[in-house]
Write a protein that holds these residues in place. Structure first.
Motif, PDB file in Angstrom:
ATOM      1  N   GLN A  98       0.836  -1.190   0.000  1.00  0.00           N
ATOM      2  CA  GLN A  98       0.000   0.000   0.000  1.00  0.00           C
ATOM      3  C   GLN A  98       0.881   1.253   0.000  1.00  0.00           C
ATOM      4  OE1 GLN A  98      -2.596   0.200   3.374  1.00  0.00           O
ATOM      5  NE2 GLN A  98      -3.972   1.607   2.366  1.00  0.00           N
ATOM      6  N   ILE A  99       0.571   2.189  -0.885  1.00  0.00           N
ATOM      7  CA  ILE A  99       1.311   3.443  -1.000  1.00  0.00           C
ATOM      8  C   ILE A  99       0.317   4.596  -0.831  1.00  0.00           C
ATOM      9  CG2 ILE A  99       2.769   4.883  -2.510  1.00  0.00           C
ATOM     10  CD1 ILE A  99       4.086   2.231  -1.802  1.00  0.00           C
ATOM     11  N   SER A 100       0.688   5.591  -0.043  1.00  0.00           N
ATOM     12  CA  SER A 100      -0.164   6.763   0.155  1.00  0.00           C
ATOM     13  C   SER A 100      -0.370   7.507  -1.158  1.00  0.00           C
ATOM     14  CB  SER A 100       0.482   7.704   1.172  1.00  0.00           C
ATOM     15  OG  SER A 100      -0.176   8.944   1.187  1.00  0.00           O
ATOM     16  N   ASN A 101      -1.583   7.953  -1.417  1.00  0.00           N
ATOM     17  CA  ASN A 101      -1.863   8.744  -2.618  1.00  0.00           C
ATOM     18  C   ASN A 101      -1.042  10.030  -2.647  1.00  0.00           C
ATOM     19  OD1 ASN A 101      -3.741   6.918  -3.590  1.00  0.00           O
ATOM     20  ND2 ASN A 101      -5.455   7.930  -2.598  1.00  0.00           N
ATOM     21  N   PHE A 130       2.151  10.545  -4.866  1.00  0.00           N
ATOM     22  CA  PHE A 130       2.059  11.009  -6.250  1.00  0.00           C
ATOM     23  C   PHE A 130       2.376  12.501  -6.355  1.00  0.00           C
ATOM     24  CE2 PHE A 130      -0.863   7.321  -6.566  1.00  0.00           C
ATOM     25  CZ  PHE A 130      -0.196   6.633  -7.573  1.00  0.00           C
ATOM     26  N   TYR A 131       1.888  13.294  -5.403  1.00  0.00           N
ATOM     27  CA  TYR A 131       2.127  14.738  -5.422  1.00  0.00           C
ATOM     28  C   TYR A 131       3.583  15.069  -5.103  1.00  0.00           C
ATOM     29  CZ  TYR A 131      -2.933  14.849  -5.297  1.00  0.00           C
ATOM     30  OH  TYR A 131      -4.255  14.645  -5.583  1.00  0.00           O
ATOM     31  N   LEU A 132       4.149  14.348  -4.143  1.00  0.00           N
ATOM     32  CA  LEU A 132       5.525  14.619  -3.735  1.00  0.00           C
ATOM     33  C   LEU A 132       6.549  14.190  -4.782  1.00  0.00           C
ATOM     34  CD1 LEU A 132       5.314  13.566   0.008  1.00  0.00           C
ATOM     35  CD2 LEU A 132       5.586  15.878  -0.888  1.00  0.00           C
ATOM     36  N   LEU A 133       6.246  13.134  -5.532  1.00  0.00           N
ATOM     37  CA  LEU A 133       7.205  12.604  -6.503  1.00  0.00           C
ATOM     38  C   LEU A 133       6.760  12.799  -7.950  1.00  0.00           C
ATOM     39  CD1 LEU A 133       8.208   9.297  -4.684  1.00  0.00           C
ATOM     40  CD2 LEU A 133       9.380  11.507  -4.661  1.00  0.00           C
ATOM     41  N   LYS A 134       5.899  13.756  -8.166  1.00  0.00           N
ATOM     42  CA  LYS A 134       5.372  14.011  -9.511  1.00  0.00           C
ATOM     43  C   LYS A 134       6.509  14.127 -10.530  1.00  0.00           C
ATOM     44  CE  LYS A 134       2.145  17.113 -11.811  1.00  0.00           C
ATOM     45  NZ  LYS A 134       1.289  18.269 -11.616  1.00  0.00           N
ATOM     46  N   GLY A 135       6.459  13.291 -11.566  1.00  0.00           N
ATOM     47  CA  GLY A 135       7.466  13.310 -12.621  1.00  0.00           C
ATOM     48  C   GLY A 135       8.759  12.597 -12.296  1.00  0.00           C
ATOM     49  N   LYS A 136       8.860  12.015 -11.137  1.00  0.00           N
ATOM     50  CA  LYS A 136      10.084  11.337 -10.702  1.00  0.00           C
ATOM     51  C   LYS A 136       9.826   9.833 -10.605  1.00  0.00           C
ATOM     52  CE  LYS A 136      12.018  15.347 -10.119  1.00  0.00           C
ATOM     53  NZ  LYS A 136      12.887  15.862 -11.147  1.00  0.00           N
ATOM     54  N   SER A 137       9.703   9.198 -11.756  1.00  0.00           N
ATOM     55  CA  SER A 137       9.283   7.790 -11.795  1.00  0.00           C
ATOM     56  C   SER A 137      10.268   6.846 -11.119  1.00  0.00           C
ATOM     57  CB  SER A 137       9.021   7.350 -13.240  1.00  0.00           C
ATOM     58  OG  SER A 137      10.177   7.524 -14.027  1.00  0.00           O
ATOM     59  N   ALA A 183      12.280   7.516  -8.592  1.00  0.00           N
ATOM     60  CA  ALA A 183      12.129   7.692  -7.142  1.00  0.00           C
ATOM     61  C   ALA A 183      10.865   6.989  -6.655  1.00  0.00           C
ATOM     62  CB  ALA A 183      12.096   9.171  -6.783  1.00  0.00           C
ATOM     63  N   TYR A 184       9.790   7.077  -7.436  1.00  0.00           N
ATOM     64  CA  TYR A 184       8.551   6.391  -7.060  1.00  0.00           C
ATOM     65  C   TYR A 184       8.758   4.874  -7.039  1.00  0.00           C
ATOM     66  CZ  TYR A 184       3.716   5.082  -6.643  1.00  0.00           C
ATOM     67  OH  TYR A 184       2.551   4.540  -6.176  1.00  0.00           O
ATOM     68  N   MET A 185       9.480   4.363  -8.034  1.00  0.00           N
ATOM     69  CA  MET A 185       9.764   2.926  -8.069  1.00  0.00           C
ATOM     70  C   MET A 185      10.569   2.499  -6.841  1.00  0.00           C
ATOM     71  SD  MET A 185      10.688   2.300 -12.114  1.00  0.00           S
ATOM     72  CE  MET A 185      11.800   0.997 -11.691  1.00  0.00           C
ATOM     73  N   VAL A 186      11.605   3.263  -6.518  1.00  0.00           N
ATOM     74  CA  VAL A 186      12.454   2.922  -5.369  1.00  0.00           C
ATOM     75  C   VAL A 186      11.655   3.021  -4.077  1.00  0.00           C
ATOM     76  CG1 VAL A 186      14.498   3.602  -4.040  1.00  0.00           C
ATOM     77  CG2 VAL A 186      14.604   3.518  -6.553  1.00  0.00           C
ATOM     78  N   TYR A 187      10.833   4.061  -3.934  1.00  0.00           N
ATOM     79  CA  TYR A 187       9.998   4.204  -2.740  1.00  0.00           C
ATOM     80  C   TYR A 187       9.036   3.015  -2.604  1.00  0.00           C
ATOM     81  CZ  TYR A 187       6.610   6.097   0.563  1.00  0.00           C
ATOM     82  OH  TYR A 187       5.781   6.272   1.644  1.00  0.00           O
ATOM     83  N   TYR A 203       5.382   7.726   5.346  1.00  0.00           N
ATOM     84  CA  TYR A 203       4.374   8.023   4.339  1.00  0.00           C
ATOM     85  C   TYR A 203       3.685   9.336   4.696  1.00  0.00           C
ATOM     86  CZ  TYR A 203       0.901   6.092   7.586  1.00  0.00           C
ATOM     87  OH  TYR A 203       0.117   5.848   8.678  1.00  0.00           O
ATOM     88  N   PRO A 204       3.433  10.159   3.673  1.00  0.00           N
ATOM     89  CA  PRO A 204       2.791  11.448   3.929  1.00  0.00           C
ATOM     90  C   PRO A 204       1.307  11.259   4.204  1.00  0.00           C
ATOM     91  CG  PRO A 204       3.156  11.157   1.587  1.00  0.00           C
ATOM     92  CD  PRO A 204       3.767   9.973   2.270  1.00  0.00           C
ATOM     93  N   VAL A 205       0.851  11.812   5.313  1.00  0.00           N
ATOM     94  CA  VAL A 205      -0.554  11.639   5.677  1.00  0.00           C
ATOM     95  C   VAL A 205      -1.378  12.880   5.397  1.00  0.00           C
ATOM     96  CG1 VAL A 205      -0.205   9.857   7.398  1.00  0.00           C
ATOM     97  CG2 VAL A 205      -0.043  12.239   8.076  1.00  0.00           C
TER      98      VAL A 205
END
Length: 132
Positions: free
Chosen positions: A21-24, A27-34, A36-40, A107-109
């Motif tokens: 599960q990943i916090s929605n 998406f805002y914090l890593l926008k355009g950073k695919s 980084a999103y994969m590693v997270y 995770y950002p809440v």
């Protein structure tokens, strides 16, 4: 030679315990950073609840995610640290040898200010807020 892998798919409403599960808000914090999103996402997947951190090596992350270079993984990890999504614990096993990093995952809440109820929670429940 690789063997053929068969994958079966289910509808999202049939999720069970075998998912990450990943916090929605990520998406805002890593926008355009695919990357980084994969590693997270990978660090979330590899998170060990017995130790409260993940500890894959940079090389393991690179190979498992199919990322071309160590530097790309390191850059993604640096961005995740900057965005406060992870804390990296770096240790040495000896003077000249580094141990495998440990990654505490957050995770950002809340994108906006915390509510009064959220602020009353235990001090370690939230790390610092940041503007995006």
């Amino acid at each position: 030679m690789c063997g053929k892998i068969e994958i079966k798919f289910r509808r999202i409403d049939k999720l069970d315990k075998n998912f990450t599960q990943i916090s929605n808000n990520v998406f805002y914090l890593l926008k355009g950073k695919s990357t980084a999103y994969m590693v997270y996402s990978y660090l979330n997947h590899r998170y060990n609840t017995n130790y409260n951190y993940a500890f894959p090596s940079i090389k393991t992350i690179q190979v498992d995610l199919g990322i071309g270079s160590n530097k790309t993984v390191v850059t993604a990890i640096e961005l995740l640290e900057e965005k406060k999504l992870i804390k990296v614990i770096r240790e040495k096993t000896s003077i000249n040898k580094n141990a495998v990093n440990k990654y505490v995952v957050y995770y950002p809440v809340a994108i906006n200010a915390l509510t009064e109820e959220e602020e009353r929670l235990a001090p370690d429940e939230f790390i610092e807020m940041m503007a995006i």
